[in-house]
Design a protein around this motif. Structure first.
Motif, PDB file in Angstrom:
ATOM      1  N   GLY A 104      22.315  57.070  17.525  1.00  0.00           N
ATOM      2  CA  GLY A 104      22.055  58.351  16.866  1.00  0.00           C
ATOM      3  C   GLY A 104      21.574  58.176  15.432  1.00  0.00           C
ATOM      4  N   SER A 105      22.191  57.254  14.713  1.00  0.00           N
ATOM      5  CA  SER A 105      21.737  57.018  13.339  1.00  0.00           C
ATOM      6  C   SER A 105      20.351  56.380  13.330  1.00  0.00           C
ATOM      7  N   ALA A 106      20.047  55.555  14.311  1.00  0.00           N
ATOM      8  CA  ALA A 106      18.713  54.948  14.383  1.00  0.00           C
ATOM      9  C   ALA A 106      17.651  56.016  14.629  1.00  0.00           C
ATOM     10  N   VAL A 107      17.937  56.959  15.496  1.00  0.00           N
ATOM     11  CA  VAL A 107      16.998  58.053  15.742  1.00  0.00           C
ATOM     12  C   VAL A 107      16.822  58.873  14.469  1.00  0.00           C
ATOM     13  N   TYR A 108      17.912  59.105  13.746  1.00  0.00           N
ATOM     14  CA  TYR A 108      17.831  59.830  12.474  1.00  0.00           C
ATOM     15  C   TYR A 108      16.922  59.110  11.478  1.00  0.00           C
ATOM     16  N   TYR A 109      16.987  57.784  11.449  1.00  0.00           N
ATOM     17  CA  TYR A 109      16.137  57.026  10.532  1.00  0.00           C
ATOM     18  C   TYR A 109      14.660  57.313  10.784  1.00  0.00           C
ATOM     19  N   PHE A 110      14.286  57.436  12.057  1.00  0.00           N
ATOM     20  CA  PHE A 110      12.884  57.694  12.387  1.00  0.00           C
ATOM     21  C   PHE A 110      12.501  59.167  12.199  1.00  0.00           C
ATOM     22  N   LEU A 119      22.176  52.558  -1.497  1.00  0.00           N
ATOM     23  CA  LEU A 119      23.219  51.576  -1.188  1.00  0.00           C
ATOM     24  C   LEU A 119      22.840  50.171  -1.639  1.00  0.00           C
ATOM     25  N   GLY A 120      21.636  50.017  -2.183  1.00  0.00           N
ATOM     26  CA  GLY A 120      21.218  48.722  -2.704  1.00  0.00           C
ATOM     27  C   GLY A 120      20.358  47.896  -1.765  1.00  0.00           C
ATOM     28  N   PHE A 121      19.956  48.475  -0.644  1.00  0.00           N
ATOM     29  CA  PHE A 121      19.105  47.758   0.301  1.00  0.00           C
ATOM     30  C   PHE A 121      17.644  48.073   0.023  1.00  0.00           C
ATOM     31  N   PRO A 122      16.732  47.131   0.294  1.00  0.00           N
ATOM     32  CA  PRO A 122      15.305  47.451   0.175  1.00  0.00           C
ATOM     33  C   PRO A 122      14.892  48.455   1.254  1.00  0.00           C
ATOM     34  N   SER A 123      13.849  49.197   0.990  1.00  0.00           N
ATOM     35  CA  SER A 123      13.450  50.270   1.900  1.00  0.00           C
ATOM     36  C   SER A 123      13.003  49.764   3.270  1.00  0.00           C
ATOM     37  N   TYR A 124      12.460  48.550   3.330  1.00  0.00           N
ATOM     38  CA  TYR A 124      11.968  48.057   4.625  1.00  0.00           C
ATOM     39  C   TYR A 124      13.085  47.729   5.605  1.00  0.00           C
ATOM     40  N   THR A 125      14.319  47.643   5.153  1.00  0.00           N
ATOM     41  CA  THR A 125      15.419  47.349   6.074  1.00  0.00           C
ATOM     42  C   THR A 125      15.737  48.521   6.991  1.00  0.00           C
ATOM     43  N   VAL A 126      15.248  49.709   6.666  1.00  0.00           N
ATOM     44  CA  VAL A 126      15.475  50.871   7.528  1.00  0.00           C
ATOM     45  C   VAL A 126      14.860  50.618   8.905  1.00  0.00           C
ATOM     46  N   TYR A 127      13.646  50.095   8.933  1.00  0.00           N
ATOM     47  CA  TYR A 127      12.961  49.843  10.210  1.00  0.00           C
ATOM     48  C   TYR A 127      13.712  48.803  11.039  1.00  0.00           C
ATOM     49  N   PHE A 128      14.077  47.704  10.397  1.00  0.00           N
ATOM     50  CA  PHE A 128      14.802  46.652  11.115  1.00  0.00           C
ATOM     51  C   PHE A 128      16.121  47.178  11.651  1.00  0.00           C
ATOM     52  N   ASN A 129      16.843  47.903  10.829  1.00  0.00           N
ATOM     53  CA  ASN A 129      18.146  48.424  11.218  1.00  0.00           C
ATOM     54  C   ASN A 129      18.012  49.380  12.399  1.00  0.00           C
ATOM     55  N   ALA A 130      17.028  50.276  12.340  1.00  0.00           N
ATOM     56  CA  ALA A 130      16.845  51.245  13.420  1.00  0.00           C
ATOM     57  C   ALA A 130      16.465  50.553  14.730  1.00  0.00           C
ATOM     58  N   GLU A 133      26.624  40.155  24.448  1.00  0.00           N
ATOM     59  CA  GLU A 133      27.476  39.593  23.383  1.00  0.00           C
ATOM     60  C   GLU A 133      26.740  39.609  22.047  1.00  0.00           C
ATOM     61  N   TRP A 134      25.455  39.264  22.063  1.00  0.00           N
ATOM     62  CA  TRP A 134      24.665  39.282  20.834  1.00  0.00           C
ATOM     63  C   TRP A 134      24.510  40.710  20.310  1.00  0.00           C
ATOM     64  N   ALA A 135      24.401  41.675  21.210  1.00  0.00           N
ATOM     65  CA  ALA A 135      24.295  43.073  20.781  1.00  0.00           C
ATOM     66  C   ALA A 135      25.584  43.518  20.087  1.00  0.00           C
ATOM     67  N   TYR A 136      26.722  43.155  20.661  1.00  0.00           N
ATOM     68  CA  TYR A 136      27.999  43.475  20.010  1.00  0.00           C
ATOM     69  C   TYR A 136      28.102  42.780  18.651  1.00  0.00           C
ATOM     70  N   ALA A 137      27.697  41.532  18.588  1.00  0.00           N
ATOM     71  CA  ALA A 137      27.738  40.800  17.312  1.00  0.00           C
ATOM     72  C   ALA A 137      26.821  41.447  16.282  1.00  0.00           C
ATOM     73  N   GLY A 138      25.641  41.870  16.716  1.00  0.00           N
ATOM     74  CA  GLY A 138      24.714  42.544  15.811  1.00  0.00           C
ATOM     75  C   GLY A 138      25.272  43.858  15.300  1.00  0.00           C
ATOM     76  N   TYR A 139      25.916  44.613  16.182  1.00  0.00           N
ATOM     77  CA  TYR A 139      26.540  45.867  15.747  1.00  0.00           C
ATOM     78  C   TYR A 139      27.645  45.594  14.732  1.00  0.00           C
ATOM     79  N   LEU A 140      28.443  44.562  14.966  1.00  0.00           N
ATOM     80  CA  LEU A 140      29.500  44.241  14.002  1.00  0.00           C
ATOM     81  C   LEU A 140      28.896  43.837  12.661  1.00  0.00           C
ATOM     82  N   TYR A 141      27.836  43.056  12.699  1.00  0.00           N
ATOM     83  CA  TYR A 141      27.172  42.647  11.464  1.00  0.00           C
ATOM     84  C   TYR A 141      26.657  43.872  10.701  1.00  0.00           C
ATOM     85  N   ILE A 142      26.022  44.786  11.399  1.00  0.00           N
ATOM     86  CA  ILE A 142      25.518  46.005  10.761  1.00  0.00           C
ATOM     87  C   ILE A 142      26.668  46.808  10.161  1.00  0.00           C
TER      88      ILE A 142
END
Length: 122
Positions: A20-26, A39-50, A71-80
């Motif tokens: 849902g937040s990824a859809v909001y980003y777009f 939050l201190g992130f560069p603007s281009y990280t929005v695309y990667f995050n979404a 497993e990698w998807a769960y790890a990526g979500y935890l990292y985010i």
């Protein structure tokens, strides 16, 4: 039935917040970029995050996806979630209690995923 509900309820919540937040980003890109830069992130990280959130949601939901990718998807979500918690903590001290709720939802969803894996092996 109870096991299925205990599996799907945290996963639906997790995917609702993440995808849902990824859809909001777009949908509202200027607002998302403003929030990320605040939050201190560069603007281009929005695309990667979404894109990472959407691909992670697909990997978790689609049954044909190999377990390693799940497993990698769960790890990526935890990292985010951990990076978002750290960013919120640094810019808005005292506010990130809600992030711990999201991490708790992630932990419960991953725990149920792990139990499902153990039940399949047994």
């Amino acid at each position: 039935m109870k096991k299925a509900l205990l599996y799907w309820i945290p996963h639906i919540l997790l995917l609702f917040f993440m995808v849902g937040s990824a859809v909001y980003y777009f949908v509202d890109m200027p607002s998302a970029v403003k929030a990320f830069t605040g939050l201190g992130f560069p603007s281009y990280t929005v695309y990667f995050n979404a894109i990472a959130k959407i691909l992670g949601g697909i990997a978790i939901v689609v049954p044909a996806v190999p377990r390693v990718l799940k497993e990698w998807a769960y790890a990526g979500y935890l990292y985010i979630l951990l990076m978002a918690t750290q960013a919120v903590w640094m810019t808005m001290p005292g506010v990130p209690w809600m992030m711990f709720v999201f991490i708790g939802i992630w932990a419960f969803a991953y725990w149920r995923f792990s139990l499902k894996r153990i039940e399949i092996k047994a």
